[in-house]
Design an enzyme around this catalytic site. Structure first.
Site, PDB file in Angstrom:
ATOM      1  N   GLN A  74      -4.799  -1.476   9.394  1.00 58.35           N
ATOM      2  CA  GLN A  74      -4.929  -2.810   8.720  1.00 58.35           C
ATOM      3  C   GLN A  74      -5.304  -3.849   9.624  1.00 58.35           C
ATOM      4  O   GLN A  74      -5.086  -3.690  10.702  1.00 58.35           O
ATOM      5  CB  GLN A  74      -3.283  -2.975   8.359  1.00 58.35           C
ATOM      6  CG  GLN A  74      -3.073  -4.411   7.587  1.00 58.35           C
ATOM      7  CD  GLN A  74      -3.567  -4.453   6.200  1.00 58.35           C
ATOM      8  OE1 GLN A  74      -3.813  -3.181   5.611  1.00 58.35           O
ATOM      9  NE2 GLN A  74      -4.251  -5.471   5.970  1.00 58.35           N
TER      10      GLN A  74
ATOM     11  N   LYS B  16       0.861  -1.239   0.181  1.00 60.67           N
ATOM     12  CA  LYS B  16      -0.035   0.128   0.025  1.00 60.67           C
ATOM     13  C   LYS B  16       0.987   1.330  -0.089  1.00 60.67           C
ATOM     14  O   LYS B  16       0.604   2.226  -0.735  1.00 60.67           O
ATOM     15  CB  LYS B  16      -0.935  -0.061   1.164  1.00 60.67           C
ATOM     16  CG  LYS B  16      -2.036  -1.054   1.019  1.00 60.67           C
ATOM     17  CD  LYS B  16      -2.938  -1.207   2.395  1.00 60.67           C
ATOM     18  CE  LYS B  16      -3.784  -2.445   2.147  1.00 60.67           C
ATOM     19  NZ  LYS B  16      -4.894  -2.562   3.382  1.00 60.67           N
TER      20      LYS B  16
ATOM     21  N   ASP C 223     -11.198   3.033   3.789  1.00 59.68           N
ATOM     22  CA  ASP C 223     -11.386   1.518   3.874  1.00 59.68           C
ATOM     23  C   ASP C 223     -12.986   1.416   3.820  1.00 59.68           C
ATOM     24  O   ASP C 223     -13.485   0.362   3.341  1.00 59.68           O
ATOM     25  CB  ASP C 223     -10.930   0.798   4.851  1.00 59.68           C
ATOM     26  CG  ASP C 223      -9.915  -0.103   4.777  1.00 59.68           C
ATOM     27  OD1 ASP C 223      -9.522  -0.424   3.525  1.00 59.68           O
ATOM     28  OD2 ASP C 223      -9.078  -0.145   5.666  1.00 59.68           O
TER      29      ASP C 223
END
Ligand code: GUN
Length: 286
Positions: free
Chosen positions: A99, A55, A122
């Site tokens: 994460q 990422k 997200d």
């Protein structure tokens, strides 16, 4: 942007990233705003470390600034909440990503709810989940959005089609079912308790599988001409190789199109994360 029978997610993601790079450049030159993504990682999960590295690299490739916060396994929930509050108020941070999975002593839902819904790269905050459910999405979750983009780019129109989704996770199955419904597909959502799975899968014009079981779906379960999006990322027991939820070689002669594993959905997930971050930054200048 047509691809062949095997959907080249890497190529499609590359094209989308080149477009994003141009958007980032115009945000910088026209508005003096560099999109920023905070990437928070807690603990030592090797897969999470690999994803976070990918990422950060993807951000650098398109000109997004990434702010990495790598915290030890024993980080407390309060310390993590405090970092999120700081990031929520930080003007250079347009997107925040924590994460998953988090260590067991941290309540993930509490963390997801602490992220500002206006920086939710997200799309996991309950507000954004709700907006998606009512058909007015703001930030969309990345993997399901990547699946929908693949369908759009190869020219598959879900309206009126039978779409079968395998897996009911909050990250993929549930949101992709909502997105297909928003595009007027007739959606069947299957899970571990579903009976007659092969028969249901045989009704699918579009199959999206996200169960994480190596080659669960066999070629003879598929209706000829189906489009298969395989989100699974599994290791095959026999040779340890990466494989999807669908037995690829068996499926290939039956399908109109199918994503490979790896190189299908995977590259799209990170691309959509970049897209959410750029979108968030663009909201600041609008
Ligand atoms: N873990 C597995 N998939 C994801 C994802 O899309 N986002 C985050 N933050 N964690 C994950």
């Amino acid at each position: 942007m047509a691809t062949g029978k095997i959907i080249d997610g890497k190529e499609i993601a590359g094209q989308l990233r080149r477009q994003l790079q141009e958007e980032v450049q115009s945000l910088i030159t026209e508005h003096g705003v560099t999109p920023g993504l905070a990437v928070v990682l807690v603990g030592n999960n090797p897969a999470s470390h690999m994803y976070v590295k990918m990422k950060k690299q993807a951000c650098a490739d398109v000109g997004i600034t990434s702010f990495a916060h790598e915290l030890p396994e024993e980080t407390t929930e309060e310390a993590l909440l405090s970092l999120i509050h700081t990031l929520n108020g930080h003007p250079a941070v347009h997107g925040i990503l924590v994460q998953m999975p988090l260590p067991a002593h941290i309540r993930s839902q509490r963390i997801l709810e602490a992220i500002s819904p206006d920086k939710d790269a997200d799309g996991f905050h309950p507000r954004n989940v709700g907006l998606l459910a009512v058909g007015a999405p703001l930030f969309r979750p990345c993997t399901p959005w990547g699946c929908m983009e693949l369908l759009r780019i190869i020219g598959v129109k879900p309206a009126g089609q039978s779409a079968v989704v395998l897996g009911r996770s909050n990250i993929v199955g549930k949101p992709v079912a909502l997105m297909l419904l928003a595009e007027n597909a007739t959606v069947t959502l299957c899970h571990s308790q579903t009976r007659n799975l092969p028969e249901i899968i045989h009704t699918a014009d579009i199959l999206i599988s996200a169960v994480g079981q190596a080659e669960l779906v066999r070629g003879d379960w598929l209706k000829p001409g189906v489009v298969v999006i395989d989100v699974g990322m599994n290791r095959r027991a026999s040779d340890g190789k990466l494989c999807g939820d669908v037995a690829f070689q068996e499926a290939l002669p039956k399908v109109a199109a199918i994503t490979p594993v790896p190189g299908g959905v995977g590259p799209m997930t990170i691309t959509m994360l970049l897209k959410n971050t750029v979108f968030s930054a663009s909201r600041c200048v609008a």
